[in-house]
Scaffold this active site. Structure first.
Site, PDB file in Angstrom:
ATOM      1  N   LYS A  65       0.876  -1.182   0.000  1.00 37.86           N
ATOM      2  CA  LYS A  65       0.000   0.000   0.000  1.00 37.86           C
ATOM      3  C   LYS A  65       0.910   1.228   0.000  1.00 37.86           C
ATOM      4  O   LYS A  65       1.703   1.413   0.925  1.00 37.86           O
ATOM      5  CB  LYS A  65      -0.897  -0.001   1.237  1.00 37.86           C
ATOM      6  CG  LYS A  65      -1.755   1.262   1.333  1.00 37.86           C
ATOM      7  CD  LYS A  65      -2.496   1.332   2.663  1.00 37.86           C
ATOM      8  CE  LYS A  65      -2.868   2.779   2.955  1.00 37.86           C
ATOM      9  NZ  LYS A  65      -3.435   2.962   4.290  1.00 37.86           N
ATOM     10  N   THR A  84      -8.501   3.135  12.661  1.00 38.81           N
ATOM     11  CA  THR A  84      -8.793   3.916  13.871  1.00 38.81           C
ATOM     12  C   THR A  84     -10.151   3.572  14.483  1.00 38.81           C
ATOM     13  O   THR A  84     -10.261   3.393  15.699  1.00 38.81           O
ATOM     14  CB  THR A  84      -8.745   5.422  13.539  1.00 38.81           C
ATOM     15  OG1 THR A  84      -7.496   5.707  12.917  1.00 38.81           O
ATOM     16  CG2 THR A  84      -8.884   6.259  14.798  1.00 38.81           C
ATOM     17  N   ALA A 106      -9.372   5.276   4.885  1.00 39.02           N
ATOM     18  CA  ALA A 106      -9.204   6.430   5.777  1.00 39.02           C
ATOM     19  C   ALA A 106     -10.488   7.226   5.978  1.00 39.02           C
ATOM     20  O   ALA A 106     -11.211   7.530   5.040  1.00 39.02           O
ATOM     21  CB  ALA A 106      -8.118   7.382   5.296  1.00 39.02           C
ATOM     22  N   GLY A 107     -10.713   7.550   7.241  1.00 33.65           N
ATOM     23  CA  GLY A 107     -11.803   8.459   7.599  1.00 33.65           C
ATOM     24  C   GLY A 107     -13.092   7.786   8.003  1.00 33.65           C
ATOM     25  O   GLY A 107     -13.945   8.408   8.638  1.00 33.65           O
TER      26      GLY A 107
END
Lengths: 367, 256
Positions: B97, B207, B184-185
């Site tokens: 990645k 996360t 992401a996010g």
């Protein structure tokens, strides 16, 4: 514009009047903001903000976990030499202090490296006193060439260098840089540094900029707390970190909030910085720079360091010694200062596990 | 018909990819993988330490998973390329990645350097999954450069702000002939489901799972949400309308 000019803007600033005007409503509004201004940060460092530490702590903890995860990066310092030509009144290595001066041979560097590497650490911070004769850049370079076989990340905390000298050290494997300005207030700085090249306030202040320009990956700055008014020193340290992050967005910026410790020479702190003060500083910085690193050294006692894990800290030293060759068995050298938290790397890791945190031994790979 | 995702000649059935950088213990990683069913796990090379088995994050990734080292810490294409080569030499396989980030405030990727790194690494036989800011032209260049998939961000890394780039991701899904993996996010399972309903091939989450109160339970929730979103996409959701549609229309009598 260098950070020196940024600092100058606050040269005549009336901090006391500013602090007196900060209200509870101001603090609550600032805590709720997602992006803080310079003056918001200053307000969080005010005496009035002390009543709001719990709210600040809750947000600081949330921001730290969100940005860094439940992890603490570990490293340890290795003192290469204690020769020093400066007269810093608060430092054990002061040229006038009577202690055995020593510089590690490359064989001794290797021996220290093996001992440290056996703890699992992959990040080392190498330090010297300021002596271009005894610890020249060529010596630092030779030491790095030994250490690179044992560690994947090597940081330096040495006297300020020219940009091309930082380039040279980066070329052999250095990726991190630490420089404590000690005192940001220029007048106070002159009092505490009566002799030696360290008297040159601006050359030291601009060293982190030179290091960033040279291509350092991580840059750590700090003021030595206990020499001058902590609130303004904390403010200017945060501003320094902010300036560096804005000017060099690809560099990982962090701050250290070191408090003075007893040292050979016996110079006592000029101002008291309590645990509460230290926590307020760390929390305010975290809210100001959510992605900025916070490094907590073994100057702080174990009980406090354990608490700081959840209050914004991201990196901690472990198994430390401030003496030249101090990691090798049987060393009886006098250190730069007395450390407080004497726990080994494994003991620190166990403490982190108990707190549901992952110790990170390796966070960079030499390329 | 089996619904599988093919990337780099490998078949995966779980469309939830897992990041590993923020867990409170490496020991949680296999538990979360079991709970969420993920088959592709990304690990930053900067954290991989083959010399310390007990603390080596890779030791905690089950052998049946595809390990996808990432180039976290790379500030330009050259560093990303070097990191990828080190990872392959260390036995981490040929998936990578690409993360090229030169902005530490928002951690937004440098699309230009990402394309450059993709081109070099794809030519060297890597299976390249580049993380990027959603932009159609960049995505087309990544296709030309030999990417195996395109990984646009939903919002900045770690922000848990969800699909703020929804419209741009929708365009990539429509226009790019490669799997679009939202990376992401994503902060909640419902947002992962939404990305899948839109037609994303997969989502990558770290996360939101790692920092949840119960990461294992949150991992399971994400696994279910991704599966539900994918099923909904395949089922073909009904059209949406601005006004109610009467079941007894006023002009129905005119059809007689």
């Amino acid at each position: 514009m260098s950070f020196y000019e940024v600092c100058q803007r606050y040269g005549k600033f009336d901090f006391d009047s500013f602090f007196k005007q900060v209200t509870d409503a101001d603090i609550k509004r600032i805590i709720a903001k997602s992006r803080l201004s310079e003056t918001d940060y200053l307000a969080l460092l005010s005496p009035g903000a002390e009543k709001h530490l719990e709210e600040m702590a809750q947000k600081a903890h949330r921001l730290t976990v969100q940005n860094f995860g439940r992890v603490i990066f570990l490293f340890t310092p290795m003192y290469l030499a204690n020769y020093c030509v400066n007269q810093c009144v608060y430092c054990g290595f002061n040229i006038h202090n009577k202690l055995e001066r020593k510089k590690l041979t490359l064989a001794e560097v290797k021996r220290e490296a093996k001992i440290i590497a056996d703890t699992g650490l992959k990040h080392i911070l190498i330090l010297t006193g300021e002596s271009r004769r005894e610890s020249p850049v060529s010596y630092l370079r030779e030491c790095v060439e030994v250490l690179i076989k044992y560690f994947t990340s090597i940081s330096i905390e040495v006297y300020p260098l020219e940009e091309k000298e930082y380039n040279e050290l980066i070329s052999v494997g250095v990726d991190g840089f630490t420089m404590f300005q000690e005192v940001y207030n220029e007048e106070a700085y002159a009092q505490f540094h009566p002799g030696g090249p360290k008297r040159n306030y601006r050359f030291r202040l601009e060293a982190p900029e030179r290091a960033c320009r040279a291509g350092m990956r991580t840059v750590n700055v700090g003021a030595l707390l206990g020499l001058h008014q902590w609130r303004t020193e904390a403010f200017l340290t945060g501003l320094h970190a902010h300036y560096l992050q804005n000017t060099f967005p690809d560099v990982e910026i962090s701050v250290s909030p070191p408090r003075m410790r007893p040292q050979l020479g016996g110079f006592p702190p000029k101002v008291e910085v309590s645990n509460k003060n230290l926590v307020q500083y760390i929390l305010a910085f975290r809210l100001f720079m959510p992605r900025g690193g916070v490094t907590i050294s073994t100057r702080e006692p174990s009980e406090l360091r354990d608490r700081l894990v959840r209050l914004g800290a991201t990196k901690m030293s472990a198994g430390s010694s401030t003496a030249v060759g101090g990691h090798s068995a049987g060393c009886t050298q006098t250190g730069q200062f007395e450390i407080s938290d004497t726990r080994s790397v494994m003991e620190m890791a166990n403490m982190l596990y108990v707190q549901d945190y992952q110790p990170v031994y390796k966070d960079w790979q030499t390329l | 018909m089996r619904d599988v995702l093919m990337i780099g000649g490998k078949e995966v059935t779980s469309r939830l990819f897992l990041g590993t950088g923020k867990f409170s213990s490496h020991r949680l990683i296999p538990e979360v993988i079991r709970a969420c069913g993920s088959q592709v796990v990304t690990v930053a090379l900067r954290r991989i330490d083959p010399e310390y088995e007990e603390e080596n994050i890779v030791s905690y990734v089950p052998g049946e998973c595809i390990l996808m080292p990432n180039t976290s810490g790379a500030r330009n294409a050259e560093e990303a390329v070097r990191i990828a080569r080190v990872a392959r030499a260390a036995g981490c396989g040929n998936w990578v990645k690409i993360e090229v980030i030169a902005d530490n405030r928002y951690l937004l990727p440098d699309n230009y350097e990402t394309v450059r790194a993709t081109e070099i690494l794809a030519a060297e036989g890597f299976v390249v999954l580049p993380y990027m800011s959603p932009d159609l032209i960049t995505a087309k260049k990544l296709v030309e450069a030999g990417a195996a998939a395109v990984m646009p961000l939903g919002s900045p890394i770690g922000s848990n702000r969800g699909l703020r780039t929804r419209e741009l991701i929708r365009i990539l899904i429509e226009e790019i002939p490669l799997p679009i993996i939202v990376d992401a996010g994503i902060g909640r399972p419902s947002e992962a489901a939404e990305a899948m309903e839109m037609g994303a091939a997969a989502v990558l989450v770290n996360t939101a799972i790692a920092t949840a109160g119960d990461p294992v339970a949150m991992g399971r929730a994400f696994g279910l949400a991704v599966e539900a979103g994918r099923l909904a996409y395949l089922a073909g959701p009904g059209k949406t309308h601005e006004y109610a549609r009467a079941s007894s229309p006023l002009t129905g009598f005119l059809r007689d």
